[in-house]
Motif scaffolding. Structure first.
Motif, PDB file in Angstrom:
ATOM      1  N   GLY A  19       0.802  -1.214   0.000  1.00 59.08           N
ATOM      2  CA  GLY A  19       0.000   0.000   0.000  1.00 59.08           C
ATOM      3  C   GLY A  19       0.839   1.270   0.000  1.00 59.08           C
ATOM      4  O   GLY A  19       0.336   2.356  -0.271  1.00 59.08           O
ATOM      5  N   ARG A  64      -5.403  -4.737   3.860  1.00 60.08           N
ATOM      6  CA  ARG A  64      -5.584  -4.506   2.434  1.00 60.08           C
ATOM      7  C   ARG A  64      -4.496  -5.242   1.664  1.00 60.08           C
ATOM      8  O   ARG A  64      -3.352  -5.324   2.116  1.00 60.08           O
ATOM      9  CB  ARG A  64      -5.487  -3.024   2.063  1.00 60.08           C
ATOM     10  CG  ARG A  64      -6.638  -2.170   2.570  1.00 60.08           C
ATOM     11  CD  ARG A  64      -6.154  -1.236   3.645  1.00 60.08           C
ATOM     12  NE  ARG A  64      -7.156  -0.300   4.090  1.00 60.08           N
ATOM     13  CZ  ARG A  64      -7.938  -0.486   5.145  1.00 60.08           C
ATOM     14  NH1 ARG A  64      -7.861  -1.593   5.856  1.00 60.08           N
ATOM     15  NH2 ARG A  64      -8.815   0.428   5.511  1.00 60.08           N
ATOM     16  N   GLY A  72      -7.394  -3.708  -5.659  1.00 61.44           N
ATOM     17  CA  GLY A  72      -7.148  -4.035  -4.262  1.00 61.44           C
ATOM     18  C   GLY A  72      -8.300  -4.816  -3.644  1.00 61.44           C
ATOM     19  O   GLY A  72      -9.439  -4.781  -4.142  1.00 61.44           O
ATOM     20  N   GLU A  85      -9.904  -5.561   0.311  1.00 61.43           N
ATOM     21  CA  GLU A  85      -9.879  -5.222   1.736  1.00 61.43           C
ATOM     22  C   GLU A  85     -10.715  -6.256   2.483  1.00 61.43           C
ATOM     23  O   GLU A  85     -11.877  -6.486   2.149  1.00 61.43           O
ATOM     24  CB  GLU A  85     -10.458  -3.817   1.927  1.00 61.43           C
ATOM     25  CG  GLU A  85     -10.447  -3.353   3.357  1.00 61.43           C
ATOM     26  CD  GLU A  85     -10.781  -1.868   3.452  1.00 61.43           C
ATOM     27  OE1 GLU A  85     -10.709  -1.144   2.444  1.00 61.43           O
ATOM     28  OE2 GLU A  85     -11.131  -1.444   4.555  1.00 61.43           O
ATOM     29  N   ARG A 138     -15.163  -9.540   1.586  1.00 62.27           N
ATOM     30  CA  ARG A 138     -14.075  -8.721   1.064  1.00 62.27           C
ATOM     31  C   ARG A 138     -14.674  -7.544   0.302  1.00 62.27           C
ATOM     32  O   ARG A 138     -15.758  -7.649  -0.281  1.00 62.27           O
ATOM     33  CB  ARG A 138     -13.155  -9.528   0.152  1.00 62.27           C
ATOM     34  CG  ARG A 138     -13.862 -10.098  -1.042  1.00 62.27           C
ATOM     35  CD  ARG A 138     -12.943 -10.980  -1.895  1.00 62.27           C
ATOM     36  NE  ARG A 138     -13.732 -11.680  -2.898  1.00 62.27           N
ATOM     37  CZ  ARG A 138     -13.257 -12.488  -3.816  1.00 62.27           C
ATOM     38  NH1 ARG A 138     -11.960 -12.722  -3.891  1.00 62.27           N
ATOM     39  NH2 ARG A 138     -14.045 -13.082  -4.674  1.00 62.27           N
ATOM     40  N   ARG A 159     -11.667  -2.903  -4.278  1.00 62.93           N
ATOM     41  CA  ARG A 159     -11.429  -1.461  -4.249  1.00 62.93           C
ATOM     42  C   ARG A 159     -10.241  -1.099  -5.152  1.00 62.93           C
ATOM     43  O   ARG A 159      -9.506  -1.972  -5.631  1.00 62.93           O
ATOM     44  CB  ARG A 159     -11.127  -1.015  -2.828  1.00 62.93           C
ATOM     45  CG  ARG A 159      -9.966  -1.793  -2.195  1.00 62.93           C
ATOM     46  CD  ARG A 159      -9.510  -1.201  -0.899  1.00 62.93           C
ATOM     47  NE  ARG A 159      -8.971   0.144  -1.107  1.00 62.93           N
ATOM     48  CZ  ARG A 159      -8.752   1.016  -0.147  1.00 62.93           C
ATOM     49  NH1 ARG A 159      -9.044   0.705   1.096  1.00 62.93           N
ATOM     50  NH2 ARG A 159      -8.236   2.210  -0.408  1.00 62.93           N
ATOM     51  N   THR A 171     -15.899  -0.254   6.941  1.00 65.27           N
ATOM     52  CA  THR A 171     -14.636   0.062   6.258  1.00 65.27           C
ATOM     53  C   THR A 171     -14.556   1.568   6.028  1.00 65.27           C
ATOM     54  O   THR A 171     -15.591   2.236   5.889  1.00 65.27           O
ATOM     55  CB  THR A 171     -14.532  -0.659   4.896  1.00 65.27           C
ATOM     56  OG1 THR A 171     -15.639  -0.250   4.085  1.00 65.27           O
ATOM     57  CG2 THR A 171     -14.541  -2.165   5.059  1.00 65.27           C
TER      58      THR A 171
END
Ligand SMILES: CC(C)(COP(=O)(O)OP(=O)(O)OC[C@H]1O[C@@H](n2cnc3c(N)ncnc32)[C@H](O)[C@@H]1OP(=O)(O)O)[C@@H](O)C(=O)NCCC(=O)NCCS
Length: 155
Positions: free
Chosen positions: A20, A44, A61, A63, A69, A72, A134
Protein backbone atom coordinates in the motif's frame (compact mmCIF):
# COMPACT_ATOMS: atom_id res chain seq x y z
CA UNK A 1 -1.21 -21.20 -20.45
CA UNK A 2 -3.80 -21.95 -23.14
CA UNK A 3 -4.69 -18.93 -25.26
CA UNK A 4 -7.75 -19.41 -27.42
CA UNK A 5 -8.06 -16.14 -29.32
CA UNK A 6 -6.46 -12.82 -30.13
CA UNK A 7 -8.55 -11.01 -27.51
CA UNK A 8 -7.33 -13.38 -24.82
CA UNK A 9 -3.76 -12.67 -25.83
CA UNK A 10 -4.30 -8.93 -25.92
CA UNK A 11 -5.80 -8.95 -22.44
CA UNK A 12 -3.38 -11.44 -20.89
CA UNK A 13 -2.16 -10.05 -17.59
CA UNK A 14 -0.46 -11.37 -14.51
CA UNK A 15 -0.83 -9.98 -11.01
CA UNK A 16 2.03 -8.91 -8.80
CA UNK A 17 1.29 -8.03 -5.17
CA UNK A 18 2.41 -4.53 -4.19
CA UNK A 19 2.49 -2.72 -0.88
CA UNK A 20 0.00 0.00 0.00
CA UNK A 21 3.02 2.31 0.26
CA UNK A 22 3.94 1.75 -3.41
CA UNK A 23 4.32 5.28 -4.88
CA UNK A 24 3.14 4.21 -8.35
CA UNK A 25 -0.03 2.70 -6.86
CA UNK A 26 -0.70 5.95 -5.01
CA UNK A 27 -0.07 8.04 -8.12
CA UNK A 28 -2.41 5.90 -10.25
CA UNK A 29 -5.19 6.21 -7.64
CA UNK A 30 -4.70 9.96 -7.23
CA UNK A 31 -4.83 10.50 -10.99
CA UNK A 32 -8.07 8.45 -11.15
CA UNK A 33 -9.54 10.44 -8.20
CA UNK A 34 -9.82 7.27 -6.09
CA UNK A 35 -9.27 7.27 -2.29
CA UNK A 36 -5.72 6.94 -0.99
CA UNK A 37 -6.16 7.99 2.66
CA UNK A 38 -6.31 4.40 3.92
CA UNK A 39 -4.18 2.42 1.48
CA UNK A 40 -1.39 1.86 4.00
CA UNK A 41 -3.73 0.56 6.71
CA UNK A 42 -3.70 -3.14 7.62
CA UNK A 43 -6.01 -5.70 6.01
CA UNK A 44 -5.58 -4.51 2.43
CA UNK A 45 -3.89 -6.35 -0.42
CA UNK A 46 -3.03 -4.56 -3.65
CA UNK A 47 -2.07 -6.04 -6.98
CA UNK A 48 -0.34 -4.51 -9.96
CA UNK A 49 -1.49 -5.96 -13.29
CA UNK A 50 1.38 -6.55 -15.68
CA UNK A 51 0.87 -7.12 -19.41
CA UNK A 52 2.75 -9.69 -21.45
CA UNK A 53 5.36 -7.10 -22.45
CA UNK A 54 6.10 -6.34 -18.79
CA UNK A 55 4.37 -2.97 -18.73
CA UNK A 56 2.05 -1.97 -15.90
CA UNK A 57 -1.61 -1.93 -16.95
CA UNK A 58 -3.34 -0.99 -13.71
CA UNK A 59 -4.10 -1.88 -10.11
CA UNK A 60 -6.77 -3.53 -7.99
CA UNK A 61 -7.15 -4.04 -4.26
CA UNK A 62 -8.97 -6.26 -1.79
CA UNK A 63 -9.88 -5.22 1.74
CA UNK A 64 -10.80 -7.90 4.26
CA UNK A 65 -13.94 -7.22 6.30
CA UNK A 66 -14.85 -10.19 8.47
CA UNK A 67 -15.90 -13.07 6.21
CA UNK A 68 -16.41 -10.68 3.30
CA UNK A 69 -14.08 -8.72 1.06
CA UNK A 70 -14.33 -5.26 -0.41
CA UNK A 71 -13.05 -4.87 -3.96
CA UNK A 72 -11.43 -1.46 -4.25
CA UNK A 73 -8.87 0.70 -6.02
CA UNK A 74 -9.65 -0.65 -9.49
CA UNK A 75 -7.80 1.47 -12.02
CA UNK A 76 -6.55 0.96 -15.57
CA UNK A 77 -3.91 3.14 -17.24
CA UNK A 78 -5.98 5.82 -19.05
CA UNK A 79 -4.31 5.05 -22.38
CA UNK A 80 -5.28 1.38 -22.14
CA UNK A 81 -8.92 1.65 -21.12
CA UNK A 82 -11.68 0.11 -23.23
CA UNK A 83 -9.67 -2.94 -24.24
CA UNK A 84 -10.86 -5.42 -21.63
CA UNK A 85 -8.05 -4.87 -19.14
CA UNK A 86 -10.35 -3.62 -16.39
CA UNK A 87 -12.45 -6.73 -16.56
CA UNK A 88 -9.34 -8.94 -16.72
CA UNK A 89 -7.83 -7.25 -13.63
CA UNK A 90 -11.01 -7.64 -11.59
CA UNK A 91 -11.51 -11.28 -12.61
CA UNK A 92 -7.89 -12.14 -11.84
CA UNK A 93 -8.02 -10.39 -8.46
CA UNK A 94 -11.22 -12.21 -7.49
CA UNK A 95 -9.57 -15.54 -8.36
CA UNK A 96 -6.34 -14.66 -6.57
CA UNK A 97 -7.95 -13.69 -3.27
CA UNK A 98 -10.62 -16.33 -2.77
CA UNK A 99 -12.12 -17.87 0.37
CA UNK A 100 -14.50 -15.05 1.27
CA UNK A 101 -18.25 -15.47 1.64
CA UNK A 102 -19.31 -12.36 -0.28
CA UNK A 103 -17.71 -9.58 -2.31
CA UNK A 104 -18.80 -5.94 -2.13
CA UNK A 105 -17.63 -2.64 -3.60
CA UNK A 106 -18.57 1.03 -3.52
CA UNK A 107 -18.39 3.23 -6.58
CA UNK A 108 -19.52 6.69 -7.57
CA UNK A 109 -18.67 6.43 -11.27
CA UNK A 110 -18.25 2.88 -12.53
CA UNK A 111 -21.45 0.97 -11.64
CA UNK A 112 -22.16 0.05 -15.31
CA UNK A 113 -18.67 -1.44 -15.67
CA UNK A 114 -19.10 -3.58 -12.53
CA UNK A 115 -22.61 -4.66 -13.62
CA UNK A 116 -21.10 -6.21 -16.73
CA UNK A 117 -18.70 -8.18 -14.54
CA UNK A 118 -21.52 -9.58 -12.37
CA UNK A 119 -22.04 -7.09 -9.54
CA UNK A 120 -25.42 -5.54 -8.83
CA UNK A 121 -26.53 -2.71 -6.59
CA UNK A 122 -27.72 -3.64 -3.10
CA UNK A 123 -29.41 -1.46 -0.47
CA UNK A 124 -27.12 -0.13 2.26
CA UNK A 125 -29.37 -1.79 4.89
CA UNK A 126 -28.50 -5.24 3.49
CA UNK A 127 -24.74 -4.75 3.72
CA UNK A 128 -22.93 -6.52 6.61
CA UNK A 129 -21.73 -4.18 9.40
CA UNK A 130 -18.07 -5.14 8.82
CA UNK A 131 -18.32 -3.89 5.23
CA UNK A 132 -20.15 -0.70 6.23
CA UNK A 133 -17.46 -0.07 8.84
CA UNK A 134 -14.64 0.06 6.26
CA UNK A 135 -13.22 3.53 5.79
CA UNK A 136 -14.21 3.35 2.12
CA UNK A 137 -17.89 3.11 3.03
CA UNK A 138 -17.98 4.91 6.36
CA UNK A 139 -15.97 8.01 5.64
CA UNK A 140 -14.14 8.22 2.33
CA UNK A 141 -16.79 7.41 -0.27
CA UNK A 142 -19.78 9.76 -0.11
CA UNK A 143 -23.00 8.30 1.27
CA UNK A 144 -24.40 8.60 -2.24
CA UNK A 145 -21.97 5.94 -3.52
CA UNK A 146 -23.52 2.89 -5.11
CA UNK A 147 -22.84 -0.27 -3.08
CA UNK A 148 -22.66 -3.41 -5.19
CA UNK A 149 -22.40 -7.12 -4.44
CA UNK A 150 -20.99 -9.88 -6.62
CA UNK A 151 -23.92 -12.07 -7.57
CA UNK A 152 -22.01 -15.05 -8.93
CA UNK A 153 -18.91 -17.04 -8.07
CA UNK A 154 -15.76 -15.56 -9.64
CA UNK A 155 -14.87 -17.25 -12.94
C1 LIG B 1 -13.55 1.62 -14.69
C2 LIG B 1 -12.26 1.13 -15.39
C3 LIG B 1 -11.42 0.32 -14.41
C4 LIG B 1 -12.68 0.24 -16.59
O1 LIG B 1 -11.50 -0.29 -17.18
P1 LIG B 1 -11.46 -0.67 -18.74
O2 LIG B 1 -10.20 -1.39 -19.01
O3 LIG B 1 -11.77 0.53 -19.56
O4 LIG B 1 -12.73 -1.67 -18.82
P2 LIG B 1 -12.95 -2.88 -19.85
O5 LIG B 1 -12.37 -2.49 -21.17
O6 LIG B 1 -12.47 -4.14 -19.23
O7 LIG B 1 -14.53 -2.90 -19.93
C5 LIG B 1 -15.30 -4.08 -19.64
C6 LIG B 1 -16.73 -3.76 -20.03
O8 LIG B 1 -17.22 -2.67 -19.26
C7 LIG B 1 -17.64 -1.60 -20.11
N1 LIG B 1 -17.29 -0.35 -19.46
C8 LIG B 1 -16.05 0.04 -19.07
N2 LIG B 1 -16.12 1.23 -18.43
C9 LIG B 1 -17.41 1.58 -18.44
C10 LIG B 1 -18.13 2.70 -17.94
N3 LIG B 1 -17.53 3.70 -17.29
N4 LIG B 1 -19.47 2.73 -18.14
C11 LIG B 1 -20.11 1.72 -18.78
N5 LIG B 1 -19.48 0.63 -19.26
C12 LIG B 1 -18.17 0.57 -19.09
C13 LIG B 1 -16.91 -1.81 -21.41
O9 LIG B 1 -17.61 -1.26 -22.51
C14 LIG B 1 -16.86 -3.34 -21.50
O10 LIG B 1 -18.09 -3.84 -21.97
P3 LIG B 1 -18.17 -5.14 -22.95
O11 LIG B 1 -17.55 -6.29 -22.19
O12 LIG B 1 -19.63 -5.31 -23.22
O13 LIG B 1 -17.37 -4.76 -24.14
C15 LIG B 1 -11.44 2.33 -15.97
O14 LIG B 1 -12.29 3.12 -16.77
C16 LIG B 1 -10.79 3.20 -14.90
O15 LIG B 1 -9.66 2.96 -14.49
N6 LIG B 1 -11.52 4.26 -14.43
C17 LIG B 1 -11.00 5.18 -13.40
C18 LIG B 1 -11.01 4.55 -12.03
C19 LIG B 1 -12.38 4.06 -11.59
O16 LIG B 1 -13.40 4.71 -11.78
N7 LIG B 1 -12.39 2.86 -10.94
C20 LIG B 1 -13.60 2.23 -10.45
C21 LIG B 1 -13.91 2.62 -9.05
S1 LIG B 1 -13.14 1.53 -7.84
Amino acid sequence: MLLTGSETMLNAISLKQVSGSDPELRQALVEAHLPTDDIEDEGRIFYKAVAGDGSSVGYCGIERCGDCRLLRSVVVDPERRGRGFGRAIVEATLRESNGYSDTYLATTTAAPFFSIIGFSEVPRESVPPAVLATRQLSSICPSSATIMKLQRPPT
